[in-house]
Each structure stands twice: as C-alpha cells, then as structure tokens.
Design an enzyme around this catalytic site. Structure first.
Site, PDB file in Angstrom:
ATOM      1  N   SER A 108     -53.734 -18.928 -27.298  1.00 41.10           N
ATOM      2  CA  SER A 108     -53.370 -19.300 -25.901  1.00 41.10           C
ATOM      3  C   SER A 108     -54.309 -19.977 -25.089  1.00 41.10           C
ATOM      4  O   SER A 108     -55.324 -19.620 -25.414  1.00 41.10           O
ATOM      5  CB  SER A 108     -52.633 -17.924 -25.067  1.00 41.10           C
ATOM      6  OG  SER A 108     -52.624 -18.018 -23.847  1.00 41.10           O
ATOM      7  N   TYR A 114     -55.110  -9.402 -21.828  1.00 41.44           N
ATOM      8  CA  TYR A 114     -54.445 -10.477 -22.496  1.00 41.44           C
ATOM      9  C   TYR A 114     -55.535 -11.413 -22.775  1.00 41.44           C
ATOM     10  O   TYR A 114     -55.621 -11.981 -23.888  1.00 41.44           O
ATOM     11  CB  TYR A 114     -53.137 -10.943 -21.904  1.00 41.44           C
ATOM     12  CG  TYR A 114     -52.648 -12.218 -22.961  1.00 41.44           C
ATOM     13  CD1 TYR A 114     -52.134 -11.811 -24.242  1.00 41.44           C
ATOM     14  CD2 TYR A 114     -52.263 -13.444 -22.139  1.00 41.44           C
ATOM     15  CE1 TYR A 114     -51.289 -12.971 -24.798  1.00 41.44           C
ATOM     16  CE2 TYR A 114     -51.583 -14.236 -22.995  1.00 41.44           C
ATOM     17  CZ  TYR A 114     -51.193 -13.914 -24.264  1.00 41.44           C
ATOM     18  OH  TYR A 114     -50.543 -15.054 -25.061  1.00 41.44           O
TER      19      TYR A 114
END
Length: 252
Positions: free
Chosen positions: A136, A149
């Site tokens: 990501s 995250y």
C-alpha cells in the site's frame, strides 16, 4: 504441450484478490485461489476452472497444508501473489488497541512471510518465478489515524525489499505493488467495523477511485513481462489522489 504455469493468489475470495485471480486465469495461468471463506472461494474457482484451497495465512499449519496441496497439482508454480491483508480501525497511536495492531501485523506481514517461505522452493525450481506483494502507499508514508496499518505495511515493504536482495542471483523476481485509494466492497467496511456510513465517507466526492480490476491489471502486467524484467515497485493511485493527504473531492 508445455507444462502449465500455476499462480497462487491469497485473499482470493473478494476484492483485489478475486479480480487478480480472474485476470490471471485470462492470461493462461492455472489459478490456485486461497482464502478463508470456502463458499465464495469454490464458486469463483469453478468459474475459472481453477483450484480452491481454504487457507488462513495467519496459521502455520494452514499455510503448510496449502503448499502441500499445490505440490500435488500438475504444473509448476511460477507466480505467487501475496494479497491477503487488511486494516483495522483509525485510532490514534495513543488510543490504539494492541490486539488490532497485532492482528494487522499477523495478516499483512507474517502472512506474507509464511506464504512466501512455503512457496519459495517451488518458485526457484520453476526457473522463472515471480513473487508479487500487494502492499500500500501506507507502506511508504504515514498519516494520522493510520499508525497500525502503516506500521504493518512499512514492515511488509521492508520484507519485500530484503527478499529481493537475498534472492539476487536466483530465478525469482520480487515485485511490490502499492495501491492508493481503491474502492472495494469490503476493505473500508472491515476497517470501520462494518459501519457502511464511515466506509462510504472515505470515497465521498471522489469521482473515480481505483477499483479492484485496476490493481489486477497491474499484477498481470508485471507478471507477464519478460522474466529478465523486474518491476521493483509500482505505485498506483487514482487521478484524484495526488498524494496520501491530497485528494480532489467534488461537492454537490
């Protein structure tokens, strides 16, 4: 007739994983779809003439069983797509639940580690292996409310970069794909504990966020380059997202 190429895709029961499995099947791979939800997995695999294997990437035994089952298939494993992952919550660091951070680390980082270790021997033996890690843009930059995250995705990026160095000289490419804002049916919904309003707010006013097929297209492209071509990192965002914090939103 040549030996068929097998692609293993984790998290293949929905979202980017499902879209990737469908695209790779069109590219001629025999796709092994791995995920926890047997019903969805079996249905998709039947449509693709692929192989469905229930697997929890947070379990050593489950990953070992996946590798053993794939080893019994006719063909050679040339592609592994580490897609299983996810985010939990948007708490600030001072309020973050340790259990949430641990869960994100286990699926994103240790899940990638387990599956990659399990399939590396087969990928090396194929003589033309490729490992794709779906990370990501959160693995490249941090943002408020994304500490857990981002920490997990930064670790996943470190794993990927280290693996590429360590495999230098062996016939396995290592590719990292870092999507920005991708709208799927479940990612934001899972992150916000099933709250549809909070999930929808992430994409509010963004005319065209990326969708799962966009990332599947990226996977297919990197996987089908001549094997001497290694796409180290592919960062992909929608046009509306210039950076992690810079998103053009249209208000009515």
């Amino acid at each position: 007739m040549g030996v068929r190429d097998i692609a293993v895709v984790t998290g293949a029961s929905s979202g980017i994983g499902e879209a990737t499995a469908r695209r790779l099947a069109k590219e001629g791979f025999h796709v092994v779809l791995a995920a926890r939800r047997a019903d969805r997995l079996i249905k998709i695999a039947e449509e693709l003439a692929g192989t469905a294997i229930v697997c929890d990437v947070t379990s050593d035994a489950s990953v070992a069983a996946l590798a053993a089952a794939v080893a019994e298939l006719d063909g050679r494993v040339t592609l592994l797509v580490n897609n299983a992952g996810g985010a939990i919550g948007t708490d600030y660091v001072e309020a973050g639940a340790v259990a949430d951070w641990q869960a994100m680390f286990d699926v994103n980082v240790l899940g990638t580690l387990r599956v990659t270790q399990a399939f590396l021997p087969a990928l090396v033996d194929s003589g033309a292996g490729t490992v794709v890690v779906i990370s990501s843009t959160a693995g490249l930059i941090v943002y408020e409310g994304g500490g857990g995250y981002a920490a997990a995705k930064h670790a996943q990026t470190a794993l990927t970069e280290t693996l590429r160095l360590e495999l230098c000289g062996r016939p396995v490419r290592v590719v990292e794909i870092d999507p920005g804002m991708v709208r799927t049916d479940e990612f934001a919904l899972n992150r916000f504990g099933g709250d549809p309003d909070k999930a929808a707010a992430v994409y509010a006013g963004v005319a065209e966020p990326l969708v799962a097929d966009d990332i599947a297209d990226c996977v297919a492209w990197v996987a089908t380059r001549p094997h001497h071509v290694n796409i180290d990192r592919l960062v992909v965002r929608p046009l509306a997202q210039a950076a992690q914090h810079k998103v053009h939103r249209v208000t009515s």
